[in-house]
Design an enzyme around this catalytic site. Structure first.
Site, PDB file in Angstrom:
ATOM      1  N   ASP A   1       0.697  -1.242  -0.045  1.00  0.00           N
ATOM      2  CA  ASP A   1       0.090  -0.024  -0.044  1.00  0.00           C
ATOM      3  C   ASP A   1       0.803   1.436   0.216  1.00  0.00           C
ATOM      4  OD1 ASP A   1       1.001  -0.645   2.664  1.00  0.00           O
ATOM      5  OD2 ASP A   1      -0.558   0.808   3.574  1.00  0.00           O
ATOM      6  N   GLU A   2       0.231   2.346  -0.282  1.00  0.00           N
ATOM      7  CA  GLU A   2       0.781   3.817  -0.297  1.00  0.00           C
ATOM      8  C   GLU A   2       2.299   3.972  -0.859  1.00  0.00           C
ATOM      9  OE1 GLU A   2      -1.565   5.553   3.580  1.00  0.00           O
ATOM     10  OE2 GLU A   2      -0.130   4.388   4.002  1.00  0.00           O
TER      11      GLU A   2
END
Length: 579
Positions: free
Chosen positions: A358-359
């Site tokens: 993620d991210e």
């Protein structure tokens, strides 16, 4: 009703008792007779079973029936009928301590001369048994497909009272429910209503994610939280063990990762012995431990020991001394990760590993001339999501080649499987069909419903966390918002909704440590626990609130500091940190 055909043991027909021929234990009922005979009685006893919620159980069982007649818990013992194992034996010993505690005998001695003792019949034995088709062994490990069904009958003392688990994990869940069925009279004596419970979880994945990187959480608190999870029938501890801020995992292969990457290398690390203790403590409580080592982003702390693993960032065409995500274009990157994850797959026995994903901030990749040249060579253009896809796909392919290690007691190893945050799916990584996509974005809105519909439409299983970020604190009874979120509440077919196997509550660590993590979690995480366990129709927050008040006090009594987030009330006794 769950499609599994139950094999269970009961000693009564509910509302029309059928005695056994033997009369060896008149105070506790006669011991169960043959499996086949009382299986027939069990089917008859199910007639008329309701879910009226009159007992203050949490999470609420699937089916239950309670009578007003009380039984006094007196000279009590658990008796295992049939084969057992160390998991069941330990659970019985544990719950005996939970139910009675060190002060129980003092209460009994003070009450011995009370005349009402003679007017309340006694329950002095609960038979505990497993379905003989599913015997347990000392080395059993909970998994994503484990069966947690159980049934309980608390009967007139003339006949047997029994707890039946379809597996040892069902028996462990049933022991928790039995402990909650017991309550205290004003004089402190323990009593239980005649009752019947038939129960199983709605979802197979009921997780709690704890971030131990942004602030270190001690092993003592992690173990205490596992006790709280067991009390609320959670079955997955998602351990977000490292992140940008620190690397507390003490690696055998790369010891400098924690020596240089932990907040400090002596008291803020998890040794191999610590991790083994956490895994074992969770295992015997029917809780899986799924580790997450998030890459290619959230990897700053890796770089303190392995600087060549990270991408050098550039400013105006020159390296500026800062580093970004893991460098996805070097063969040495994947050699290092293969060695590291070979260790991780040995240390954490669950067949699932959370790979994160993620991210990922593409800024550093965009600045690096070697990365941009690699992008051009691969035909990725300026689409850095394709570079992330390349990294994740390469990593998964390498992990799949790592030989599996059989768990203790198993001749054959399980195939490696993975959980990934939703961005990996969004970036079109070709995932194995058994991959679980973890939906987390849009914690304030309803966009998660579109995401989970897309994930399940593609045929992947999914778990939800979007509406269960407990690190966001608001004043008042915020538990109701968590309680009202249903992971199957999206536009999709019945087949799609079957692919939603549960969810996880998340506690990120920016503003929590040992001083407040349990208070922030409980009983707010209890609301999520009931949503993931109980029937979909259990939605009345007014009724749930009454039970949750009692459950919070029960957690306090067990030494779990659950905050009073239901408004003015009190617990008797109040929480004491000395417990």
């Amino acid at each position: 009703m769950h499609p599994l055909v139950w094999l269970a043991i009961f000693s009564v027909v509910w509302g029309a008792v059928i005695p056994f021929s033997s009369a060896k234990h008149p105070r506790s009922g006669n011991p169960p007779s043959s499996w086949g005979d009382i299986q027939k009685q069990r089917r008859l006893s199910r007639a008329g079973l309701t879910n009226d919620g009159t007992a203050a159980l949490w999470p609420l069982p699937q089916q239950s029936n309670f009578k007003s007649k009380l039984l006094l818990i007196e000279d009590f013992r658990f008796t295992v009928k049939g084969p057992s194992c160390s998991i069941l034996d330990a659970a019985i010993q544990r719950y005996y301590g939970i139910i009675f505690g060190k002060d129980w005998r003092q209460v009994v001695e003070k009450s011995e001369n009370n005349a009402t003792d003679r007017r309340i019949p006694a329950l002095s034995r609960l038979y505990v048994t497993l379905n003989p088709q599913n015997p347990c062994s000392d080395t059993d490990y909970p998994d994503v497909d484990m069966d947690e069904h159980y049934e309980i009958i608390i009967n007139d003392p003339t006949f047997s009272s029994v707890l039946v688990g379809n597996t040892v994990w069902g028996a462990v869940r049933g022991l928790e429910t039995f402990s909650q069925l017991i309550w205290r009279l004003d004089d402190g004596r323990l009593v239980i209503n005649q009752s019947m419970v038939v129960d199983w979880p709605r979802f197979s994945h009921r997780g709690l994610m704890l971030d131990t990187s942004r602030h270190f959480i001690s092993k003592r608190i992690i173990l205490q939280n596992l006790d709280a999870m067991a009390m609320n029938k959670y079955n997955v501890f998602h351990w977000h063990i490292v992140d940008d801020q620190s690397f507390p995992y003490q690696s055998r292969t790369f010891p400098d990762l924690s020596t240089l990457g932990a907040w400090e290398p002596y008291n803020h690390v998890y040794t191999q012995e610590d991790i083994a203790e956490v895994i074992e403590y969770a295992r015997v409580r029917g809780i899986r431990v799924i580790a997450e080592f998030d890459t290619p982003g959230h990897a700053t702390s890796w770089g303190y020991a392995l600087s060549k693993l990270l991408t050098p960032c550039y400013t105006n065409g020159s390296a500026d001394g800062s580093f970004g995500p893991i460098n996805p274009i070097l063969n040495s990157t994947y050699d290092t990760l293969t060695d590291f994850f070979t260790e991780i797959l040995e240390v954490f026995p669950d067949r699932y590993l959370h790979l994160g994903g993620d991210e990922v901030d593409f800024t550093c990749w965009q600045s690096n001339p070697a990365i941009t040249a690699f992008m051009k060579k691969k035909g990725f253009g300026k689409d850095y999501a394709q570079l992330e896809e390349y990294y994740v796909q390469t990593l998964i392919d390498l992990l799949d080649k790592i030989p599996s290690t059989p768990r203790k007691g198993k001749a054959k190893a399980d195939k490696h499987e993975y959980i990934v945050w939703q961005e990996v799916f969004d970036n079109n990584v070709q995932l194995d069909n058994d991959t679980i996509v973890h939906v987390w974005k849009d914690w304030k809105g309803v966009e998660w419903q579109k995401e989970i519909a897309n994930v399940t439409k593609a045929g992947y299983r999914s778990i939800l966390s979007s509406c269960w970020y407990l690190n966001y604190i608001s004043y008042g009874a915020d538990w109701t918002a968590y309680y009202n979120c249903d992971p199957q509440q999206f536009n999709g077919s019945a087949a799609q909704k079957e692919l939603v196997i549960g969810g996880e509550t998340c506690m990120w660590g920016e503003y929590i440590d040992d001083t407040n993590v349990l208070v922030k979690l409980w009983p707010r995480a209890s609301a999520v626990a009931e949503r993931l366990w109980s029937d979909q129709t259990v939605t009345d927050t007014n009724l749930a609130g009454k039970r949750l008040r009692r459950h919070r006090c029960l957690m306090d009594r067990r030494g779990i500091p659950a905050e009073p987030n239901l408004g003015p009330d009190f617990c008797q006794p109040e929480y004491s940190s000395s417990k």
